[in-house]
Write a protein that holds these residues in place. Structure first.
Motif, short mmCIF file in Angstrom:
data_model
loop_
_atom_site.label_atom_id
_atom_site.label_comp_id
_atom_site.label_asym_id
_atom_site.label_seq_id
_atom_site.Cartn_x
_atom_site.Cartn_y
_atom_site.Cartn_z
N TRP A 1 0.83 -1.20 0.00
CA TRP A 1 0.00 0.00 0.00
C TRP A 1 0.86 1.25 0.00
O TRP A 1 0.63 2.20 -0.75
CB TRP A 1 -0.93 -0.01 1.22
CG TRP A 1 -1.93 1.11 1.20
CD1 TRP A 1 -1.83 2.33 1.80
CD2 TRP A 1 -3.19 1.10 0.52
NE1 TRP A 1 -2.94 3.08 1.55
CE2 TRP A 1 -3.80 2.37 0.77
CE3 TRP A 1 -3.87 0.16 -0.25
CZ2 TRP A 1 -5.05 2.69 0.26
CZ3 TRP A 1 -5.12 0.49 -0.77
CH2 TRP A 1 -5.70 1.75 -0.51
N GLN A 2 1.88 1.26 0.86
CA GLN A 2 2.73 2.44 0.98
C GLN A 2 3.52 2.72 -0.29
O GLN A 2 3.79 3.89 -0.61
CB GLN A 2 3.70 2.29 2.16
CG GLN A 2 3.04 2.41 3.53
CD GLN A 2 2.46 3.79 3.82
OE1 GLN A 2 1.40 4.14 3.31
NE2 GLN A 2 3.15 4.56 4.64
N GLU A 3 3.88 1.70 -1.04
CA GLU A 3 4.70 1.91 -2.24
C GLU A 3 3.88 2.18 -3.49
O GLU A 3 4.45 2.47 -4.54
CB GLU A 3 5.59 0.68 -2.47
CG GLU A 3 4.83 -0.56 -2.93
CD GLU A 3 5.69 -1.81 -2.99
OE1 GLU A 3 6.82 -1.79 -2.43
OE2 GLU A 3 5.24 -2.81 -3.58
N SER A 4 2.55 2.13 -3.39
CA SER A 4 1.70 2.23 -4.58
C SER A 4 1.15 3.63 -4.77
O SER A 4 0.90 4.37 -3.81
CB SER A 4 0.53 1.24 -4.48
OG SER A 4 1.01 -0.10 -4.45
N ASP A 5 0.91 3.99 -6.03
CA ASP A 5 0.23 5.24 -6.35
C ASP A 5 -1.28 4.99 -6.32
O ASP A 5 -1.75 3.90 -5.93
CB ASP A 5 0.69 5.78 -7.70
CG ASP A 5 0.45 4.82 -8.86
OD1 ASP A 5 -0.31 3.84 -8.69
OD2 ASP A 5 1.03 5.03 -9.94
N ALA A 6 -2.07 5.98 -6.74
CA ALA A 6 -3.53 5.86 -6.66
C ALA A 6 -4.05 4.68 -7.46
O ALA A 6 -4.92 3.91 -7.01
CB ALA A 6 -4.18 7.16 -7.12
N ARG B 1 -3.14 1.47 -5.72
CA ARG B 1 -3.96 1.20 -4.54
C ARG B 1 -5.35 0.71 -4.92
O ARG B 1 -5.92 -0.15 -4.23
CB ARG B 1 -4.03 2.46 -3.68
CG ARG B 1 -2.70 2.76 -2.99
CD ARG B 1 -2.72 4.03 -2.16
NE ARG B 1 -1.43 4.20 -1.46
CZ ARG B 1 -1.14 5.19 -0.66
NH1 ARG B 1 -2.03 6.15 -0.42
NH2 ARG B 1 0.04 5.25 -0.07
#
Length: 256
Positions: free
Chosen positions: A154-159, A162
Motif C-alpha cells: 500500500w505504501q509503495e503504490s500510487d492511486a 492502490r
C-alpha cells in the motif's frame, strides 16, 4: 538418515504421504517426499534450510529460510520453525503439545485452495521429539511469487496501484465468504499481495481460519481487516483513509 518405507501411510494418494525418518514424523506432498527425506539427513528441516548456500533469510517469529527444494523440477520453498506468540513465547517458545497446529494448517490450506482462496501450499511438515510431552515442528510451504505484505504494498503504490490492491483484497474477501471461511485474526500483515500486472492477494496464517456453521463471515472478515487498517494508520502512519475502506467494503460485497 533412516526411513522405514513400510511405515509410510498414504494420507491422500494424489496428495500427501505420512512417514517416519529416524524418529521424526513427517507429512509431505507425494511429489516432494523423496526430497524431504533427503533433507532430513540434517537434524531438522529448519537446520537443512539454514545450511543451504543459496538461501534468503526472512524474519517473523524467528528466522525463516527461502530455499530451493531439489528434484526433477526444483521448487522454491520457505521453511519456518513454528513458535508461540504472546505470553506463551516466554513459557514454551517453540515447544508444542502434539500434534501441534501443523495438521490444522495443512487441512485448512487444502480446503481453502480447493475453494479458490489463494494461500501458500503446504509442501511438508515435520515433528521432532522435545522434552516430554512436547514436540517441535517445522513447516515447509511453496514460496509465493514476488510481492509484499499489504501495508508494504500500500505504501509503495500510487492511486492506480492502490485501487488494484483494493480489487485484489476484495476478491480475497469474496472468496472467503464463498467457502464460509472466517479468519478471526485477519489483519494487514497476513495478507500478501504479488507484484504482477494484476496483483493477487494471498491469505497467510491459515491455521487460525474457522468455518462456522452459520456461515455468516463476510462482515466479520471485513470489520476485522478494517480494524487492523485503522490501527496501522493511527500507530504507524499508514496512508489509508476511510474512503479507501468504504471502497473496499463496496467491492467486497459485489458478486463475482
Amino acid at each position: 538418515m533412516t526411513a522405514d518405507p513400510a511405515a509410510t501411510r498414504i494420507v491422500n494418494p494424489d496428495s500427501y504421504l505420512e512417514f517416519v525418518v529416524a524418529g521424526r514424523r513427517v507429512v509431505a506432498r507425494a511429489w516432494a517426499a523423496d526430497a524431504v527425506r533427503e533433507a532430513l539427513a540434517a537434524p531438522t528441516l529448519h537446520d537443512w534450510a539454514a545450511a543451504r548456500t543459496e538461501r534468503d533469510v526472512m524474519h517473523g517469529r524467528g528466522a525463516c529460510y527461502g530455499v530451493t527444494l531439489p528434484g526433477a523440477e526444483p521448487v522454491p520453498v520457505v521453511v519456518r520453525r513454528n513458535r508461540h506468540g504472546g505470553l506463551l513465547r516466554y513459557l514454551t517458545g517453540e515447544r508444542f503439545l502434539p500434534p501441534t497446529r501443523a495438521p490444522l494448517e495443512l487441512a485448512n490450506a487444502v480446503r481453502l485452495a480447493e475453494a479458490g482462496v489463494p494461500t501458500p501450499e503446504v509442501v511438508a511438515y515435520a515433528l521432532y521429539p522435545a522434552a516430554f510431552p512436547f514436540v517441535r515442528c517445522d513447516v515447509m510451504t511453496r514460496r509465493l511469487p514476488a510481492g509484499g505484505d499489504l501495508p508494504e504494498r500500500w505504501q509503495e503504490s500510487d492511486a492506480a496501484g492502490r485501487e488494484a490492491l483494493l480489487q485484489a483484497v476484495a476478491l480475497l474477501l469474496r472468496r472467503l465468504e464463498g467457502c464460509g471461511a472466517w479468519h478471526p485474526d485477519l489483519n494487514m500483515k497476513n495478507i500478501y499481495v504479488t507484484h504482477a500486472p494484476v496483483p493477487t492477494a494471498y491469505l497467510l496464517d491459515v491455521d487460525r481460519v474457522l468455518f462456522p456453521p452459520e456461515g455468516k463471515v463476510a462482515r466479520r472478515n471485513y470489520e476485522r481487516l478494517a480494524r487492523s487498517a485503522r490501527k496501522w494508520r493511527d500507530r504507524w502512519g499508514l496512508q489509508i483513509d476511510e474512503e479507501a475502506l468504504a471502497r473496499l467494503a463496496s467491492l467486497a460485497m459485489e458478486k463475482d
